[in-house]
Design a protein around this motif. Sequence first.
Motif, PDB file in Angstrom:
ATOM      1  N   THR A 163       0.781  -1.247   0.000  1.00 16.19           N
ATOM      2  CA  THR A 163       0.000   0.000   0.000  1.00 16.19           C
ATOM      3  C   THR A 163       0.807   1.289   0.000  1.00 16.19           C
ATOM      4  O   THR A 163       0.253   2.348  -0.288  1.00 16.19           O
ATOM      5  CB  THR A 163      -0.936   0.018   1.224  1.00 16.19           C
ATOM      6  OG1 THR A 163      -0.160  -0.165   2.431  1.00 16.19           O
ATOM      7  CG2 THR A 163      -1.968  -1.103   1.134  1.00 16.19           C
ATOM      8  N   ILE A 216      -0.450   5.064  -1.980  1.00 19.08           N
ATOM      9  CA  ILE A 216      -0.724   6.214  -1.122  1.00 19.08           C
ATOM     10  C   ILE A 216       0.124   7.405  -1.545  1.00 19.08           C
ATOM     11  O   ILE A 216      -0.385   8.524  -1.720  1.00 19.08           O
ATOM     12  CB  ILE A 216      -0.474   5.846   0.356  1.00 19.08           C
ATOM     13  CG1 ILE A 216      -1.571   4.895   0.853  1.00 19.08           C
ATOM     14  CG2 ILE A 216      -0.412   7.102   1.231  1.00 19.08           C
ATOM     15  CD1 ILE A 216      -1.307   4.289   2.224  1.00 19.08           C
ATOM     16  N   LEU A 218      -8.107   6.032  -4.399  1.00 24.91           N
ATOM     17  CA  LEU A 218      -7.235   5.320  -3.468  1.00 24.91           C
ATOM     18  C   LEU A 218      -8.033   4.360  -2.595  1.00 24.91           C
ATOM     19  O   LEU A 218      -7.577   3.243  -2.314  1.00 24.91           O
ATOM     20  CB  LEU A 218      -6.480   6.331  -2.605  1.00 24.91           C
ATOM     21  CG  LEU A 218      -5.523   5.750  -1.554  1.00 24.91           C
ATOM     22  CD1 LEU A 218      -4.460   4.872  -2.202  1.00 24.91           C
ATOM     23  CD2 LEU A 218      -4.863   6.879  -0.757  1.00 24.91           C
ATOM     24  N   LEU A 260      -0.698   7.260   5.259  1.00 27.48           N
ATOM     25  CA  LEU A 260      -1.171   8.406   4.494  1.00 27.48           C
ATOM     26  C   LEU A 260      -0.778   9.720   5.178  1.00 27.48           C
ATOM     27  O   LEU A 260      -0.194  10.612   4.555  1.00 27.48           O
ATOM     28  CB  LEU A 260      -2.691   8.309   4.325  1.00 27.48           C
ATOM     29  CG  LEU A 260      -3.355   9.197   3.265  1.00 27.48           C
ATOM     30  CD1 LEU A 260      -4.722   8.628   2.901  1.00 27.48           C
ATOM     31  CD2 LEU A 260      -3.498  10.629   3.703  1.00 27.48           C
ATOM     32  N   THR A 310     -10.962   8.656   1.800  1.00 24.40           N
ATOM     33  CA  THR A 310     -10.549   7.257   1.668  1.00 24.40           C
ATOM     34  C   THR A 310     -11.333   6.320   2.582  1.00 24.40           C
ATOM     35  O   THR A 310     -11.032   5.126   2.663  1.00 24.40           O
ATOM     36  CB  THR A 310      -9.042   7.117   1.989  1.00 24.40           C
ATOM     37  OG1 THR A 310      -8.768   7.711   3.269  1.00 24.40           O
ATOM     38  CG2 THR A 310      -8.190   7.780   0.925  1.00 24.40           C
TER      39      THR A 310
END
Length: 247
Positions: free
Chosen positions: A73, A77, A134, A164, A194
């Motif tokens: 991830t 991000i 995202l 993030l 998100t």
Amino acid sequence: MFQKSDSPESQFISLIKQYVPEMEGVVKAPAVSELCLTKNNLDLILSLYQSVKEQYPEAGGAYHQVRTWGMITWQPILLSLFAAHAFKMQLKHDQIAQRMRGSFVCGYSLDVGSLNDCSQSDLFSLIEINGHQLKRCLDNYLSEVCQLFPIRVQEARRLAADRLLSTLLSLRGSLINVDNQQLSSLGKCWLNATGMSNQSGFMMVVSENGEKALGLKRKGCCLHFRTKNGALCATCPRQRKGIRHSS
């Protein structure tokens, strides 16, 4: 400097390279050996998990799971943040692919047409646009991860939210020039867009010279302390408050 003939994707990749040199990007269609939203990634994610397990055998299954999740991830991000704050464009995550290198995920490709011009939108609209993209990306990867091992969904979301906001914080002063209140508002906007509201946050910390600054208030634990030479992160929720508030 960019050339007028460069595609938006090429310009985007060049900018990312300036800030994160290890992120090698290319303009091309996703390859079979790369992580991508448009295909089944179970075999690739399992291979990544096994590589993490081999590298950190002492850390235990829970660490192997969250480490795998973090590897999958961190790039989406960062790319989303750059798309909104530096390029004023929408990044289509179904046209992004990520390269795996053993126990690491580093490097990516963008297909032609993966960026849409949103230069007429204000910053908060750009965050909402890219945040929704995202969210779809993170939800897809989390669904696949959950098919392979019993990672705690709330913890996974907290770790993604922490990543993030920590990335947003790291870009302050270079890509993002705002005061504490403005940065806090941007962070909340990203978390809302998100679907990760209240899963991470900011707090005031005191630096070594006594100055107050905005710091990360993590809600997830990456379990790095379980590795052979690991320790609690300074901003870990398990950490003593005195250390967290002075980090």
